[in-house]
Scaffold this motif. Structure first.
Motif, mmCIF file in Angstrom:
data_model
loop_
_atom_site.group_PDB
_atom_site.id
_atom_site.type_symbol
_atom_site.label_atom_id
_atom_site.label_comp_id
_atom_site.label_asym_id
_atom_site.label_seq_id
_atom_site.Cartn_x
_atom_site.Cartn_y
_atom_site.Cartn_z
ATOM 1 N N LEU A 17 -3.637 3.579 5.039
ATOM 2 C CA LEU A 17 -2.443 3.555 5.884
ATOM 3 C C LEU A 17 -2.768 3.984 7.312
ATOM 4 O O LEU A 17 -2.220 3.438 8.280
ATOM 5 C CB LEU A 17 -1.352 4.437 5.282
ATOM 6 N N ARG A 18 -3.671 4.932 7.467
ATOM 7 C CA ARG A 18 -4.081 5.331 8.817
ATOM 8 C C ARG A 18 -4.782 4.167 9.529
ATOM 9 O O ARG A 18 -4.614 3.982 10.743
ATOM 10 C CB ARG A 18 -4.994 6.558 8.765
ATOM 11 N N SER A 19 -5.541 3.382 8.775
ATOM 12 C CA SER A 19 -6.204 2.209 9.366
ATOM 13 C C SER A 19 -5.179 1.187 9.849
ATOM 14 O O SER A 19 -5.360 0.573 10.913
ATOM 15 C CB SER A 19 -7.141 1.568 8.349
ATOM 16 N N PHE A 20 -4.125 0.989 9.078
ATOM 17 C CA PHE A 20 -3.056 0.095 9.527
ATOM 18 C C PHE A 20 -2.495 0.582 10.864
ATOM 19 O O PHE A 20 -2.328 -0.201 11.804
ATOM 20 C CB PHE A 20 -1.932 0.044 8.491
ATOM 21 N N VAL A 80 0.835 -1.209 0.000
ATOM 22 C CA VAL A 80 0.000 0.000 0.000
ATOM 23 C C VAL A 80 0.865 1.252 0.000
ATOM 24 O O VAL A 80 0.577 2.234 -0.697
ATOM 25 C CB VAL A 80 -0.950 -0.004 1.217
ATOM 26 N N ALA A 81 1.950 1.236 0.781
ATOM 27 C CA ALA A 81 2.782 2.432 0.947
ATOM 28 C C ALA A 81 3.850 2.582 -0.126
ATOM 29 O O ALA A 81 4.467 3.656 -0.213
ATOM 30 C CB ALA A 81 3.455 2.397 2.323
ATOM 31 N N LEU A 82 4.090 1.562 -0.927
ATOM 32 C CA LEU A 82 5.131 1.644 -1.958
ATOM 33 C C LEU A 82 4.880 2.870 -2.832
ATOM 34 O O LEU A 82 3.753 3.073 -3.306
ATOM 35 C CB LEU A 82 5.123 0.381 -2.814
ATOM 36 N N LEU A 131 -7.831 -5.066 6.753
ATOM 37 C CA LEU A 131 -7.166 -3.776 6.576
ATOM 38 C C LEU A 131 -7.122 -3.342 5.124
ATOM 39 O O LEU A 131 -7.212 -2.156 4.814
ATOM 40 C CB LEU A 131 -5.746 -3.844 7.148
ATOM 41 N N THR A 132 -6.971 -4.307 4.209
ATOM 42 C CA THR A 132 -6.964 -3.961 2.783
ATOM 43 C C THR A 132 -8.289 -4.283 2.099
ATOM 44 O O THR A 132 -8.661 -3.610 1.139
ATOM 45 C CB THR A 132 -5.823 -4.689 2.047
ATOM 46 N N LEU A 133 -8.997 -5.282 2.597
ATOM 47 C CA LEU A 133 -10.239 -5.684 1.925
ATOM 48 C C LEU A 133 -11.388 -4.705 2.142
ATOM 49 O O LEU A 133 -12.072 -4.310 1.188
ATOM 50 C CB LEU A 133 -10.671 -7.065 2.417
#
Length: 244
Positions: free
Chosen positions: A204-207, A82-84, A134-136
């Motif tokens: 990313l904030r959710s992570f 996600v952050a890449l 987190l991603t779904l």
């Protein structure tokens, strides 16, 4: 044994999951090698974008129950995708199960072929799609998530596109990918990084906010009696005791 193969062409780095013996399951080795390969791509100025694909008939079968990764390492892998600062495009021509859907959903764009199929099978094993939420959940239609989280039903590429899990369901995956890769090659590195940052900020904030709790919740489920029965039944290819 290497389970990630890297190739490249015209600014696109292709990372291939190459562990067909266990259907590209999320082993400690696969997660570790994929994290290293992504870090290399991030540091390589010649790479404009990354394509994540697979050998064999399965993109990813979920967690390797015989050699699982550390949960924090898998969460770290999803966050790194996600952050890449470069787009990651999934090319799927096979089956995706359980944790594999979390890996897929971490990608920015996904193109899936007619032979692909998808299922969140955790509830059938006494587990839940905890960390992969987190991603779904930011991607998938809420009504569809309610159904497939609970039932573990299998669905096809067209349904995956309808509910937002994949970007394109294509009869010909290469034709479906072509305009996407052309667009990425025409975009500037700075433009891609800045645009992706806008789209992924909330995820990313959710992570940062929920990852620790979801890892703990997942560990508790894996240690339960029901999960032991579910995973044993799966490995023995029988129904678990609770099936009616």
């Amino acid at each position: 044994m290497t389970v990630i193969v890297r190739t490249g062409e015209r600014g696109i780095a292709t990372l291939t999951l190459d562990s067909p013996a266990n259907r590209n399951a999320l082993s400690a080795a696969l997660v570790g090698e994929l994290r290293e390969a992504l870090a290399d791509c991030a540091a390589d100025d010649s790479v404009r974008a990354v394509v994540l694909t697979h050998t064999g008939s399965t993109f990813c079968a979920g967690a390797d129950l015989t050699a699982p990764p550390d949960p924090e390492a898998f969460v770290g892998l999803m966050r790194e995708i996600v952050a890449l600062p470069k787009p990651v495009v999934a090319r799927v021509t096979g089956h995706v199960r359980a944790g594999g859907l979390g890996l897929l959903a971490a990608c920015d764009i996904a193109v899936a072929g007619e032979a692909s199929s998808f299922a969140l099978t955790e509830s059938r094993l006494g587990l839940a799609p905890a960390v992969i939420s987190l991603t779904l959940l930011p991607r998938v239609d809420r009504t569809a998530a309610n159904r497939y989280y609970l039932t573990g039903e299998r669905f096809d590429a067209a349904e995956a596109a309808r509910i937002g899990l994949v970007t394109v369901a294509a009869e010909d995956v290469e034709k479906g990918l072509a305009p996407v890769l052309d667009g990425l090659r025409r975009a500037s590195p700075q433009g891609l990084a800045a645009s992706k940052e806008l789209v992924t900020a909330t995820v990313l904030r959710s992570f940062d906010q929920y990852a620790e709790d979801l890892i703990a919740r997942s560990a508790k489920l894996f240690a339960s009696d029901e999960a032991r029965e579910g995973m044993t039944a799966f490995l023995e290819r029988r129904d678990p005791a609770w099936v009616r």
